[in-house]
Design an enzyme around this catalytic site. Structure first.
Site, PDB file in Angstrom:
ATOM      1  N   GLU A  88      -0.858  -3.877  -0.326  1.00  0.00           N
ATOM      2  CA  GLU A  88      -0.734  -3.736  -1.791  1.00  0.00           C
ATOM      3  C   GLU A  88      -1.233  -2.381  -2.271  1.00  0.00           C
ATOM      4  OE1 GLU A  88      -1.613  -7.084  -4.325  1.00  0.00           O
ATOM      5  OE2 GLU A  88      -1.388  -8.466  -2.645  1.00  0.00           O
ATOM      6  N   SER A 122      -5.932   2.644   0.228  1.00  0.00           N
ATOM      7  CA  SER A 122      -7.005   3.262  -0.566  1.00  0.00           C
ATOM      8  C   SER A 122      -6.575   4.629  -1.079  1.00  0.00           C
ATOM      9  CB  SER A 122      -8.272   3.399   0.280  1.00  0.00           C
ATOM     10  OG  SER A 122      -8.817   2.126   0.570  1.00  0.00           O
ATOM     11  N   ALA A 160       8.670  -9.724  -0.870  1.00  0.00           N
ATOM     12  CA  ALA A 160       9.310  -8.791   0.060  1.00  0.00           C
ATOM     13  C   ALA A 160       9.634  -7.480  -0.647  1.00  0.00           C
ATOM     14  CB  ALA A 160      10.570  -9.417   0.655  1.00  0.00           C
TER      15      ALA A 160
END
Length: 385
Positions: free
Chosen positions: A366, A369, A128
């Site tokens: 995550e 780009s 988280a």
């Protein structure tokens, strides 16, 4: 094609033993994968996938009691599983991402407390970090934690959290100091039954998987819930992402391999005017581009993993390149597969259509780009300074 990858010099014999995971995924997870493709509830399927992967001994490649993670093994596992099933790969990856801070920075007693259940597939983990206004920049995080007698109290909200509502434990990042930017962040483990914690909402996305928002209102956690030292949260988060960004690229490679597998079957079987679709030069042009992109992406992914394992230290540049190139190229490979399927490629449930939905999120989570490009450019500029 994957067997050839395992012959590359990035790998040791222990990595080549992971080839057995391909058979396990096909046979041991086969029924669960068929249910996934049939549209069964992902909130019911994910715990079963985690349990099966744990029982098979595979989750130990994503979490470790000895405080180490082998990036090449992690990438290989995600590559293999993504070739079979997006949800199985997700179930494996989130066990690792959700516990990596404990593996890499937890004390011996913290690892013994929170990791055996994760490795066995008996406890589901979650990571988280993201917030509504701080998705790509953790330095803007507003979730806070204050020290009280016997522990900490956390207040705030998180969003885009995988395994929200399923996880037994959450690695949560919160601001513990009034320091500027990333300097005041710390890392905690919050049990799902902690007072003041709740799952605020579920979030539905185009490729279904468990995703939601979390809320912390005077959420009390014990002193030993702090991972590492107070103020080390940003370092912990970035170290975790250094490992897992490369493995997101590996997941993209696995999805692209699956797309090429299905495309080859399709063009070999499809007849047009008495000739197979595979015999047309424009088809072969697409197949050549797909195969080349997959190998190039895999080389960057496994280069990054090798750098992390063998050279050591931070590998932000290599990980960012791997994630950027592999996810962007996998999107293009899968788009070509849709095109080769023709009208069937956009029919719900077709393998190419399912992959088209699955791959899209990998270019965002995550680190988008665009964020990967900033990381790469920043590293280049620092070396010139």
């Amino acid at each position: 094609m994957f067997k050839q990858t395992l012959k590359w010099p990035f790998f040791d014999e222990k990595h080549r033993e992971l080839e057995a995971l391909e058979g396990f995924a096909r046979d041991g997870l086969g029924d669960l994968i068929r249910r996934e493709h049939a549209g069964d509830d992902v909130y019911a399927l994910c715990p079963q996938l985690v349990s099966a992967l744990g029982a098979g001994g595979w989750l130990g490649y994503g979490a470790s009691l000895d405080g180490r993670l082998d990036s090449r093994s992690l990438c290989l596992a995600r590559d293999i599983l993504a070739r079979q099933s997006g949800l199985a790969e997700f179930a494996f990856a989130m066990q690792g991402l959700g516990s990596a801070a404990i593996t890499l920075f937890g004390s011996g007693s913290q690892r013994q407390s929170w990791l055996p259940g994760v490795i066995a597939g008996e406890r589901i983990a979650a990571f988280a970090l993201s917030e509504e206004g701080a998705g790509s920049n953790p330095a803007e995080m507003t979730t806070s934690a204050r020290r009280v007698a016997g522990g900490w109290v956390i207040d705030g909200e998180k969003t885009w959290i995988s395994n929200a509502g399923l996880a037994h434990q959450y690695v949560v990042f919160a601001r513990t100091r009034e320091a500027a930017g990333s300097q005041g962040l710390s890392c905690f483990v919050v049990e799902a039954d902690a007072p003041g914690f709740c799952v605020a909402d579920r979030i539905d996305v185009i490729a279904p998987h468990p995703l939601g928002a979390l809320r912390f209102e005077d959420c009390r956690v014990p002193e030993h819930a702090l991972i590492g030292q107070e103020g080390e949260g940003f370092k912990i988060a970035m170290s975790v992402l250094d490992v897992f960004r490369s493995s997101v690229g590996a997941s993209a490679v696995g999805m692209a391999r699956r797309a090429l597998d299905h495309a080859l079957l399709r063009v070999s079987a499809r007849q047009i005017s008495g000739a197979s679709l595979a015999s047309y030069q424009m088809t072969q042009d697409k197949l050549a581009d797909m195969a080349t992109a997959i190998d190039a992406a895999a080389l960057l992914v496994y280069r990054a993993a090798w750098v992390k394992d063998v050279i050591g230290g931070r590998s932000s540049r290599e990980a960012a390149m791997a994630k950027l190139f592999a996810t962007e190229e996998a999107q293009r490979v899968i788009d070509k597969a849709v095109q080769l399927f023709g009208g069937l490629g956009v029919v719900a449930g077709n393998p190419a259509e399912r992959l088209y939905r699955e791959i899209r999120a990998l270019r965002i989570y995550e680190g988008t780009s665009e964020i990967q490009k900033l990381i790469i450019a920043g590293q280049l500029l620092r070396t010139q300074a």
